[in-house]
Scaffold this motif. Structure first.
Motif, PDB file in Angstrom:
ATOM      1  N   GLN A 175       0.818  -1.202   0.000  1.00 48.74           N
ATOM      2  CA  GLN A 175       0.000   0.000   0.000  1.00 48.74           C
ATOM      3  C   GLN A 175       0.863   1.268   0.000  1.00 48.74           C
ATOM      4  O   GLN A 175       0.361   2.353  -0.203  1.00 48.74           O
ATOM      5  CB  GLN A 175      -0.911  -0.008   1.234  1.00 48.74           C
ATOM      6  N   GLN A 176       2.175   1.119   0.257  1.00 52.77           N
ATOM      7  CA  GLN A 176       3.047   2.288   0.279  1.00 52.77           C
ATOM      8  C   GLN A 176       3.333   2.742  -1.150  1.00 52.77           C
ATOM      9  O   GLN A 176       3.428   1.933  -2.069  1.00 52.77           O
ATOM     10  CB  GLN A 176       4.365   1.946   0.976  1.00 52.77           C
ATOM     11  N   PRO A 177       3.484   4.030  -1.370  1.00 60.25           N
ATOM     12  CA  PRO A 177       3.764   4.519  -2.718  1.00 60.25           C
ATOM     13  C   PRO A 177       5.135   4.071  -3.207  1.00 60.25           C
ATOM     14  O   PRO A 177       6.100   4.067  -2.456  1.00 60.25           O
ATOM     15  CB  PRO A 177       3.718   6.051  -2.552  1.00 60.25           C
ATOM     16  N   VAL A 178       5.205   3.651  -4.431  1.00 57.69           N
ATOM     17  CA  VAL A 178       6.469   3.225  -5.015  1.00 57.69           C
ATOM     18  C   VAL A 178       7.254   4.453  -5.469  1.00 57.69           C
ATOM     19  O   VAL A 178       6.742   5.287  -6.216  1.00 57.69           O
ATOM     20  CB  VAL A 178       6.213   2.294  -6.222  1.00 57.69           C
ATOM     21  N   PRO A 179       8.519   4.617  -5.024  1.00 63.86           N
ATOM     22  CA  PRO A 179       9.319   5.781  -5.411  1.00 63.86           C
ATOM     23  C   PRO A 179       9.816   5.631  -6.846  1.00 63.86           C
ATOM     24  O   PRO A 179      10.924   5.177  -7.104  1.00 63.86           O
ATOM     25  CB  PRO A 179      10.475   5.754  -4.398  1.00 63.86           C
ATOM     26  N   THR A 180       8.999   6.001  -7.814  1.00 63.67           N
ATOM     27  CA  THR A 180       9.309   5.769  -9.228  1.00 63.67           C
ATOM     28  C   THR A 180      10.459   6.624  -9.734  1.00 63.67           C
ATOM     29  O   THR A 180      10.948   6.408 -10.836  1.00 63.67           O
ATOM     30  CB  THR A 180       8.063   6.069 -10.086  1.00 63.67           C
ATOM     31  N   ASP A 181      10.913   7.601  -8.926  1.00 65.13           N
ATOM     32  CA  ASP A 181      11.998   8.467  -9.383  1.00 65.13           C
ATOM     33  C   ASP A 181      13.371   7.804  -9.250  1.00 65.13           C
ATOM     34  O   ASP A 181      14.379   8.360  -9.696  1.00 65.13           O
ATOM     35  CB  ASP A 181      11.990   9.787  -8.596  1.00 65.13           C
ATOM     36  N   LEU A 182      13.434   6.609  -8.654  1.00 63.52           N
ATOM     37  CA  LEU A 182      14.698   5.900  -8.513  1.00 63.52           C
ATOM     38  C   LEU A 182      14.941   5.027  -9.734  1.00 63.52           C
ATOM     39  O   LEU A 182      14.101   4.219 -10.112  1.00 63.52           O
ATOM     40  CB  LEU A 182      14.691   5.017  -7.256  1.00 63.52           C
ATOM     41  N   ASP A 183      16.110   5.181 -10.351  1.00 63.41           N
ATOM     42  CA  ASP A 183      16.422   4.306 -11.483  1.00 63.41           C
ATOM     43  C   ASP A 183      17.037   3.008 -10.961  1.00 63.41           C
ATOM     44  O   ASP A 183      17.318   2.853  -9.767  1.00 63.41           O
ATOM     45  CB  ASP A 183      17.355   4.991 -12.478  1.00 63.41           C
ATOM     46  N   GLU A 184      17.260   2.059 -11.854  1.00 64.04           N
ATOM     47  CA  GLU A 184      17.703   0.725 -11.455  1.00 64.04           C
ATOM     48  C   GLU A 184      19.042   0.743 -10.732  1.00 64.04           C
ATOM     49  O   GLU A 184      19.244   0.049  -9.735  1.00 64.04           O
ATOM     50  CB  GLU A 184      17.793  -0.174 -12.694  1.00 64.04           C
ATOM     51  N   LYS A 185      19.984   1.554 -11.211  1.00 63.97           N
ATOM     52  CA  LYS A 185      21.305   1.597 -10.589  1.00 63.97           C
ATOM     53  C   LYS A 185      21.252   2.215  -9.194  1.00 63.97           C
ATOM     54  O   LYS A 185      21.948   1.762  -8.275  1.00 63.97           O
ATOM     55  CB  LYS A 185      22.281   2.362 -11.486  1.00 63.97           C
ATOM     56  N   THR A 186      20.444   3.246  -9.054  1.00 57.90           N
ATOM     57  CA  THR A 186      20.306   3.869  -7.739  1.00 57.90           C
ATOM     58  C   THR A 186      19.693   2.889  -6.748  1.00 57.90           C
ATOM     59  O   THR A 186      20.131   2.788  -5.595  1.00 57.90           O
ATOM     60  CB  THR A 186      19.441   5.139  -7.831  1.00 57.90           C
ATOM     61  N   GLU A 187      18.672   2.148  -7.185  1.00 59.34           N
ATOM     62  CA  GLU A 187      18.064   1.123  -6.330  1.00 59.34           C
ATOM     63  C   GLU A 187      19.117   0.116  -5.883  1.00 59.34           C
ATOM     64  O   GLU A 187      19.170  -0.273  -4.714  1.00 59.34           O
ATOM     65  CB  GLU A 187      16.945   0.407  -7.087  1.00 59.34           C
ATOM     66  N   ALA A 188      19.971  -0.295  -6.833  1.00 54.01           N
ATOM     67  CA  ALA A 188      21.004  -1.289  -6.525  1.00 54.01           C
ATOM     68  C   ALA A 188      21.978  -0.772  -5.465  1.00 54.01           C
ATOM     69  O   ALA A 188      22.359  -1.499  -4.538  1.00 54.01           O
ATOM     70  CB  ALA A 188      21.752  -1.666  -7.800  1.00 54.01           C
ATOM     71  N   VAL A 189      22.392   0.488  -5.591  1.00 52.39           N
ATOM     72  CA  VAL A 189      23.322   1.069  -4.619  1.00 52.39           C
ATOM     73  C   VAL A 189      22.679   1.136  -3.234  1.00 52.39           C
ATOM     74  O   VAL A 189      23.316   0.828  -2.215  1.00 52.39           O
ATOM     75  CB  VAL A 189      23.773   2.475  -5.064  1.00 52.39           C
ATOM     76  N   LEU A 190      21.426   1.531  -3.178  1.00 49.93           N
ATOM     77  CA  LEU A 190      20.722   1.619  -1.896  1.00 49.93           C
ATOM     78  C   LEU A 190      20.601   0.253  -1.233  1.00 49.93           C
ATOM     79  O   LEU A 190      20.731   0.126  -0.013  1.00 49.93           O
ATOM     80  CB  LEU A 190      19.336   2.239  -2.097  1.00 49.93           C
ATOM     81  N   ILE A 191      20.332  -0.768  -2.031  1.00 53.97           N
ATOM     82  CA  ILE A 191      20.225  -2.132  -1.492  1.00 53.97           C
ATOM     83  C   ILE A 191      21.577  -2.587  -0.950  1.00 53.97           C
ATOM     84  O   ILE A 191      21.668  -3.201   0.121  1.00 53.97           O
ATOM     85  CB  ILE A 191      19.705  -3.104  -2.570  1.00 53.97           C
ATOM     86  N   TYR A 192      22.641  -2.279  -1.682  1.00 52.14           N
ATOM     87  CA  TYR A 192      23.982  -2.631  -1.217  1.00 52.14           C
ATOM     88  C   TYR A 192      24.287  -1.918   0.109  1.00 52.14           C
ATOM     89  O   TYR A 192      24.853  -2.509   1.033  1.00 52.14           O
ATOM     90  CB  TYR A 192      25.028  -2.256  -2.268  1.00 52.14           C
ATOM     91  N   ALA A 193      23.917  -0.651   0.199  1.00 55.13           N
ATOM     92  CA  ALA A 193      24.155   0.122   1.425  1.00 55.13           C
ATOM     93  C   ALA A 193      23.387  -0.484   2.595  1.00 55.13           C
ATOM     94  O   ALA A 193      23.885  -0.533   3.725  1.00 55.13           O
ATOM     95  CB  ALA A 193      23.746   1.575   1.211  1.00 55.13           C
ATOM     96  N   LYS A 194      22.172  -0.939   2.329  1.00 54.15           N
ATOM     97  CA  LYS A 194      21.365  -1.556   3.378  1.00 54.15           C
ATOM     98  C   LYS A 194      22.016  -2.835   3.874  1.00 54.15           C
ATOM     99  O   LYS A 194      22.051  -3.111   5.083  1.00 54.15           O
ATOM    100  CB  LYS A 194      19.968  -1.868   2.830  1.00 54.15           C
ATOM    101  N   ALA A 195      22.548  -3.619   2.951  1.00 52.64           N
ATOM    102  CA  ALA A 195      23.110  -4.921   3.306  1.00 52.64           C
ATOM    103  C   ALA A 195      24.464  -4.810   3.991  1.00 52.64           C
ATOM    104  O   ALA A 195      24.773  -5.592   4.895  1.00 52.64           O
ATOM    105  CB  ALA A 195      23.234  -5.783   2.050  1.00 52.64           C
ATOM    106  N   ASN A 196      25.276  -3.841   3.588  1.00 54.17           N
ATOM    107  CA  ASN A 196      26.659  -3.775   4.072  1.00 54.17           C
ATOM    108  C   ASN A 196      26.984  -2.547   4.918  1.00 54.17           C
ATOM    109  O   ASN A 196      28.080  -2.455   5.485  1.00 54.17           O
ATOM    110  CB  ASN A 196      27.620  -3.818   2.880  1.00 54.17           C
TER     111      ASN A 196
END
Length: 292
Positions: A175-196
């Motif tokens: 139900q949360q809004p999807v942040p469509t302004d994030l491109d694929e590479k930015t999403e990938a960097v954020l996920i890496y930051a979350k994990a490490n």
């Protein structure tokens, strides 16, 4: 002589009638016993049914974990709740599946509540105990769980309230809004930051390594520097599932299993892409990212 024959006949008839009477009485007693046994069995079955009906899926989900971990509901209710990846316990719900994660160890158990039983899938040691490096599974009947944990219902309900299990996490995230302004590479960097950790995003002048984005053989996206810190992930709308190697012991990286985590793009954006300095770091890395 005739009188003696008549008397003998009379005695034989009397004995026969007595035997028949005793047989009839025995038959009636047996029939009565069978009816009584059936009644007791029926009553016992009804009692068991009522016992299992006293609990809902959330309660059975918690019971399954208590049975596996051999801990008490009171102890679980007093465990620190983990937010993010800080130390403590994290419990999430997706339909009839409940995931119990222990941080920072990274071990988790999935509890699946079925119609008549509860199945627990967990990390098993070679000796059959929990928290190892192989997949284990146990199934418990709802009857045995209800009988064992009926007296702990109040504490079980405290666990449910503490970890918000009365609402479906997956439904809430959708139900949360999807942040469509994030491109694929930015999403990938954020996920890496979350994990490490965000501090692993090094953009200093002497850091020549470029983060890479590729697709693994299992069709998951993989992001990282080609080391044991690489992260595999999948995105479904706003929901993110990502996998990291289990670094909780001294096992060589090539033997470590992948541990599953969940988050959302909304949370990642809020945590790592709001402050100006963070956003600048993420943009530099995503702009220089190599894609395979």
């Amino acid at each position: 002589m005739k009188k003696r024959l008549v008397i003998a006949s009379t005695v034989m008839i009397a004995l026969s009638l007595t035997a028949c009477g005793n047989q009839s009485s025995s038959t009636n007693d047996t029939s009565s016993s069978v009816k009584t046994a059936k009644k007791v069995s029926s009553s016992s079955s009804t009692s068991a049914t009522k016992q299992t009906d006293k609990f809902n899926n959330n309660e059975y989900g918690v019971m399954g974990y208590l049975m596996l971990s051999q801990t008490s509901a009171s102890k679980l209710a007093n465990t620190t709740r983990s937010t993010g990846d800080n130390e403590g316990m994290k419990i999430t719900k997706n339909g009839n599946t409940y995931t119990f994660g222990v941080f920072p160890m990274g071990h988790s158990a999935n509890v699946i509540v079925n119609n008549d039983n509860v199945t627990v899938r967990y990390d098993e040691n070679a000796d059959g105990t929990g928290m190892g490096d192989k997949n284990g599974s146990k199934t418990y009947s709802k009857d045995e769980l209800a009988n064992k944990y009926a007296s702990q219902k109040d504490d079980i309900d405290k666990v449910i309230a503490k970890f918000d299990l009365n609402k479906d996490t997956n439904t809430t995230n959708n139900q949360q809004p999807v942040p469509t302004d994030l491109d694929e590479k930015t999403e990938a960097v954020l996920i890496y930051a979350k994990a490490n950790g965000f501090d692993t995003l090094d953009v200093s002048d002497d850091n020549k390594a470029k983060m890479e984005l590729s697709t693994a053989d299992n069709d998951r996206k993989t992001v990282g520097y080609g080391s044991d810190g690489d992260v595999q992930y999948q995105i479904d709308g706003n929901n993110v599932t990502y996998w990291t190697l289990d670094h909780s012991n001294d096992t060589p990286a090539y033997k470590q299993k992948m541990v599953e985590h969940t988050t959302t793009l909304s949370e990642l954006k809020q945590e790592f892409y709001t402050a100006g300095n963070q956003r600048q770091t993420v943009d530099i890395i995503s702009d220089n990212m190599e894609e395979d």
